[in-house]
Scaffold this active site. Structure first.
Site, PDB file in Angstrom:
ATOM      1  N   GLY A  77       0.832  -1.192   0.000  1.00  0.00           N
ATOM      2  CA  GLY A  77       0.000   0.000   0.000  1.00  0.00           C
ATOM      3  C   GLY A  77       0.864   1.239   0.000  1.00  0.00           C
ATOM      4  O   GLY A  77       1.917   1.284  -0.642  1.00  0.00           O
ATOM      5  N   ARG A  98       2.594  -4.135  12.578  1.00  0.00           N
ATOM      6  CA  ARG A  98       2.137  -4.310  13.947  1.00  0.00           C
ATOM      7  C   ARG A  98       2.810  -5.555  14.514  1.00  0.00           C
ATOM      8  O   ARG A  98       3.119  -6.504  13.777  1.00  0.00           O
ATOM      9  CB  ARG A  98       0.612  -4.457  14.018  1.00  0.00           C
ATOM     10  CG  ARG A  98      -0.162  -3.170  13.774  1.00  0.00           C
ATOM     11  CD  ARG A  98       0.090  -2.139  14.852  1.00  0.00           C
ATOM     12  NE  ARG A  98      -0.672  -0.906  14.663  1.00  0.00           N
ATOM     13  CZ  ARG A  98      -0.230   0.162  14.045  1.00  0.00           C
ATOM     14  NH1 ARG A  98       0.993   0.159  13.510  1.00  0.00           N
ATOM     15  NH2 ARG A  98      -0.975   1.250  13.944  1.00  0.00           N
ATOM     16  N   GLU A 138       3.463  -3.360  23.936  1.00  0.00           N
ATOM     17  CA  GLU A 138       4.157  -2.074  23.939  1.00  0.00           C
ATOM     18  C   GLU A 138       3.745  -1.271  25.172  1.00  0.00           C
ATOM     19  O   GLU A 138       2.555  -1.206  25.484  1.00  0.00           O
ATOM     20  CB  GLU A 138       3.834  -1.291  22.664  1.00  0.00           C
ATOM     21  CG  GLU A 138       4.357  -1.968  21.410  1.00  0.00           C
ATOM     22  CD  GLU A 138       4.106  -1.162  20.134  1.00  0.00           C
ATOM     23  OE1 GLU A 138       3.657   0.014  20.231  1.00  0.00           O
ATOM     24  OE2 GLU A 138       4.347  -1.698  19.049  1.00  0.00           O
ATOM     25  N   HIS A 141       8.377   2.264  18.354  1.00  0.00           N
ATOM     26  CA  HIS A 141       7.173   2.640  17.606  1.00  0.00           C
ATOM     27  C   HIS A 141       7.205   4.128  17.230  1.00  0.00           C
ATOM     28  O   HIS A 141       6.242   4.871  17.467  1.00  0.00           O
ATOM     29  CB  HIS A 141       5.905   2.323  18.419  1.00  0.00           C
ATOM     30  CG  HIS A 141       4.698   2.117  17.539  1.00  0.00           C
ATOM     31  ND1 HIS A 141       3.654   1.288  17.868  1.00  0.00           N
ATOM     32  CD2 HIS A 141       4.369   2.649  16.337  1.00  0.00           C
ATOM     33  CE1 HIS A 141       2.731   1.317  16.925  1.00  0.00           C
ATOM     34  NE2 HIS A 141       3.144   2.136  15.982  1.00  0.00           N
TER      35      HIS A 141
END
Length: 348
Positions: free
Chosen positions: A178, A261, A290, A309
């Site tokens: 994407g 993820r 996390e 992240h």
């Protein structure tokens, strides 16, 4: 009056707090019949949504037609009885796709693509980190050790797999093509890498790719890539995508990069593949839990590059995000289709 409510206020993490100029641009894009409110209650967000709903937000959205936030919780959705359009500042949608949202006719847009450039740069940094043996150099610097001989040896990353010291000619497999995947693919191709990808939906092959296939070609991609980058959305189909069997299929000496993820990778299996030396290394920006627990074995592996992240962090995010919201306000007021609509069935 039609109401447009925004809750993107995070003074403790100002990068994720909508700046005043952005709010004013959005206000200016609305027709006179609208009123706009920014809920000034500090939020605490993680991943694709906030953890706690303040009562002030429930009151604000009660008669809102449009709501912008970092994901939407079920209690907020239930309180927003007049909601027609929800926009999330997050790219992921899974936490906002509870049953009521999926079954409703509320338009759901997200921020997919707004993070593409920074995440693609992040991935390229990881690729170069391992290609040039910077993991060894960083470790040696910490120990005040001059490792010129080691980096010049035949077993050095500058001479051995996966890329023998140069990205040109190395193969990159991208899982999920994407916005993020294609931004990475274009960068890698420009540096001379051979890029292949898989994605769920069919379409013409972009010029930067040598091959583009569907998900059934995952084994082939894993077996033929020096670097494997995960940029696919988190859905029930992608959860646990790379487990023991899939990691074993990767080329000996390959490097895994996860920008998607943490749920897409079996971390126990990944630790084993790294400890045994089957994989050269891994660059991980996302994790199953996390923050990554202090006692997690990934912290102690010298062939792992951990980033907390932050792959999507960029000072230019709000420029792109505001442009998207303003364009969609124009579409919405004209009754035209909105950009970045989430397919509630597919989950992205």
């Amino acid at each position: 009056m039609r109401r447009f409510v925004i809750w993107m206020y995070a003074p403790e993490t100002p990068h994720w707090s909508m700046p005043e100029w952005s709010f004013e641009r959005i206000r200016g894009a609305l027709d006179p019949e609208w009123e706009i409110e920014s809920v000034r209650v500090a939020l605490e967000a993680s991943g694709d949504g906030v953890r706690v709903t303040p009562p002030e937000l429930l009151e604000a959205v009660a008669d809102a037609e449009v709501y912008c936030g970092w994901g939407i919780r079920r209690d907020v959705f239930r309180a927003a009885r007049r909601l027609r359009w929800f926009h999330s500042g997050a790219a992921g949608a899974r936490n906002s796709l509870f049953e009521e949202m999926r079954e409703s006719d509320v338009i759901f847009t997200n921020s997919a693509g707004m993070y593409a450039d920074s995440l693609a740069d992040h991935a390229m940094a990881g690729i170069l980190y391992f290609v040039r043996g910077l993991d060894l150099a960083v470790r040696a610097q910490r120990e005040r050790e001059w490792v010129q001989s080691a980096l010049n040896s035949p077993r050095s990353p500058l001479h051995a797999a996966p890329a023998a010291g140069e990205v040109a000619g190395a193969s990159l497999g991208i899982i999920g093509y994407g916005g993020i995947g294609s931004a990475l693919g274009r960068r890698a191709h420009a540096l001379g890498m051979r890029v292949q990808a898989i994605r769920r939906t069919a379409g013409p092959k972009p010029p930067e790719l040598t091959r583009l296939h569907g998900p059934d070609h995952l084994p082939e991609l894993l077996e033929s890539s020096d670097f494997v980058a995960l940029t696919a959305p988190e859905t029930p189909e992608t959860e646990g995508l790379l487990g023991t069997e899939e990691l074993a299929r990767m080329k000996p000496g390959a490097v895994l990069i996860n920008l998607a993820r943490g749920t897409l990778v079996d971390e126990t299996a990944l630790v084993h593949a790294l400890e045994t030396g089957h994989l050269r290394g891994a660059m991980l920006d996302v994790f199953e839990t996390e923050p990554l627990p202090a006692d997690h074995p990934l912290w102690g592996l010298e062939n792992v590059l951990v980033t907390p992240h932050v792959g999507g962090t960029s000072a230019r995010f709000w420029e792109r995000e505001t442009d998207l919201i303003v364009r969609n306000i124009s579409h919405y007021q004209r009754g035209d289709p909105l950009e970045n609509q989430v397919d509630k069935t597919r989950g992205y």
